[in-house]
Design a protein around this motif. Structure first.
Motif, PDB file in Angstrom:
ATOM      1  N   ASN A  46       0.822  -1.207   0.000  1.00  0.00           N
ATOM      2  CA  ASN A  46       0.000   0.000   0.000  1.00  0.00           C
ATOM      3  C   ASN A  46       0.856   1.258   0.000  1.00  0.00           C
ATOM      4  O   ASN A  46       0.531   2.249  -0.672  1.00  0.00           O
ATOM      5  N   MET A  47       1.954   1.227   0.747  1.00  0.00           N
ATOM      6  CA  MET A  47       2.850   2.384   0.785  1.00  0.00           C
ATOM      7  C   MET A  47       3.501   2.613  -0.578  1.00  0.00           C
ATOM      8  O   MET A  47       3.647   3.756  -1.026  1.00  0.00           O
ATOM      9  N   THR A  48       3.882   1.528  -1.227  1.00  0.00           N
ATOM     10  CA  THR A  48       4.468   1.660  -2.556  1.00  0.00           C
ATOM     11  C   THR A  48       3.431   2.150  -3.557  1.00  0.00           C
ATOM     12  O   THR A  48       3.738   2.929  -4.466  1.00  0.00           O
ATOM     13  N   LEU A  49       2.195   1.719  -3.387  1.00  0.00           N
ATOM     14  CA  LEU A  49       1.124   2.149  -4.284  1.00  0.00           C
ATOM     15  C   LEU A  49       0.904   3.655  -4.183  1.00  0.00           C
ATOM     16  O   LEU A  49       0.803   4.343  -5.211  1.00  0.00           O
ATOM     17  N   ILE A  50       0.841   4.198  -2.969  1.00  0.00           N
ATOM     18  CA  ILE A  50       0.625   5.642  -2.824  1.00  0.00           C
ATOM     19  C   ILE A  50       1.833   6.410  -3.366  1.00  0.00           C
ATOM     20  O   ILE A  50       1.690   7.470  -3.978  1.00  0.00           O
ATOM     21  N   ASN A  51       3.020   5.846  -3.187  1.00  0.00           N
ATOM     22  CA  ASN A  51       4.214   6.484  -3.728  1.00  0.00           C
ATOM     23  C   ASN A  51       4.163   6.543  -5.249  1.00  0.00           C
ATOM     24  O   ASN A  51       4.458   7.578  -5.856  1.00  0.00           O
ATOM     25  N   CYS A  52       3.769   5.431  -5.877  1.00  0.00           N
ATOM     26  CA  CYS A  52       3.672   5.392  -7.339  1.00  0.00           C
ATOM     27  C   CYS A  52       2.587   6.341  -7.858  1.00  0.00           C
ATOM     28  O   CYS A  52       2.769   7.027  -8.863  1.00  0.00           O
ATOM     29  N   LEU A  53       1.461   6.364  -7.161  1.00  0.00           N
ATOM     30  CA  LEU A  53       0.374   7.257  -7.567  1.00  0.00           C
ATOM     31  C   LEU A  53       0.815   8.718  -7.544  1.00  0.00           C
ATOM     32  O   LEU A  53       0.593   9.469  -8.506  1.00  0.00           O
ATOM     33  N   VAL A 138       8.248  13.150  -0.021  1.00  0.00           N
ATOM     34  CA  VAL A 138       8.132  12.572   1.325  1.00  0.00           C
ATOM     35  C   VAL A 138       7.876  11.069   1.239  1.00  0.00           C
ATOM     36  O   VAL A 138       8.522  10.264   1.932  1.00  0.00           O
ATOM     37  N   CYS A 139       6.932  10.664   0.382  1.00  0.00           N
ATOM     38  CA  CYS A 139       6.631   9.234   0.217  1.00  0.00           C
ATOM     39  C   CYS A 139       7.831   8.473  -0.324  1.00  0.00           C
ATOM     40  O   CYS A 139       8.119   7.350   0.112  1.00  0.00           O
TER      41      CYS A 139
END
Length: 262
Positions: A46-53, A138-139
């Protein structure tokens, strides 16, 4: 000439980042085969997903001109990480795990929607670029810092069994490629997080050089305790961009990552 060099480093960053995004495949093949997520954590995906988004959004022309290569790889990352999250939801080991994962995925969607809507309707020009760039940076720094737990494990056990060399090298090369890309494009929101990623990649390679002869484990505590510690870290971290090894063994690895803020 500068544009050609920037394009070259952008393409190389895309290729290496794709490898990092795909590195958790052995973990998810295990989950599908066993029809259970066992004790693996869904948080890293999920953290990687928000970073990619956020990074893909930042690279769009109306936010940050001349950064389409940032959007291409992170767009691919969004697809890959979404697939991971869906698999995790389908094969969640318990109802509680599934609800927690669904809650995290909903939070990711809400956070991205907030950033996108604010940047679209409340901000313009440099203000929009600054807002989206800070959020993505930040992400990205958080994702690049995710291997710190594995580095701690390497120092504790004096063994690189759970920190594969090729994965550490890929983290370094990916961070360096995008760091140079950011420098050539004079974009601090690409340069800063990937400079951090490149530095952490160097640290991983130094640790590998120091402990490379101890792949079978070393230091106090006994081999069984070390394996248990490794499993704890791997189950907790799950991935990479930006990057953790799979509990099936030293060869099955993921990257907390990533990603890479690419």
């Amino acid at each position: 000439m500068e544009d050609v060099a920037k394009f070259f480093f952008g393409i190389s960053g895309n290729v290496i980042a794709l490898f990092l995004f795909l590195s958790p495949v052995p973990t998810f093949w295990r989950i599908i085969r066993r029809k259970s997520t066992e004790d693996f954590s869904g948080v890293p995906y999920n953290m990687t997903l928000i970073n990619c988004l956020l990074s893909a959004w930042y690279g769009l022309p109306f936010v940050s001109p001349n950064n389409m290569l940032v959007s291409t790889i992170n767009g691919a990352g969004v697809v890959i990480e979404t697939a991971y999250v869906v698999v995790f939801l389908i094969f969640a080991s318990s109802k509680k795990t599934r609800l927690r994962m669904l809650g995290l995925a909903s939070a990711v969607a809400a956070a991205f929607a907030l950033v996108a809507l604010v940047s679209m309707f409340a901000l313009h020009g440099q203000g929009r670029k600054l807002f989206c760039g800070v959020a993505a940076t930040v992400c990205s720094i958080c994702m690049y810092a995710s291997p710190l737990s594995i580095m701690r494990l390497v120092i504790k056990t004096k063994s690189v069994e759970y920190m594969p060399f090729l994965l550490s090298l890929a983290v370094f090369l990916c961070g360096t490629s995008w760091f140079v890309y950011g420098l050539l494009g004079r974009d601090p929101f690409v340069t800063i997080p990937n400079g951090c990623g490149s530095f952490l990649g160097v640290v991983q390679l130094i640790l590998y050089a120091i402990y490379r002869n101890n792949k079978g484990g070393g230091g106090g505590g006994g081999g069984g305790k070390q394996a248990a510690d490794a499993d704890d870290v791997e189950m907790a971290e799950g991935r990479n961009n930006n990057k953790v090894s799979d509990a099936d063994g030293a060869g099955d690895s993921t990257v907390g990552k990533a990603d890479t803020k690419v």
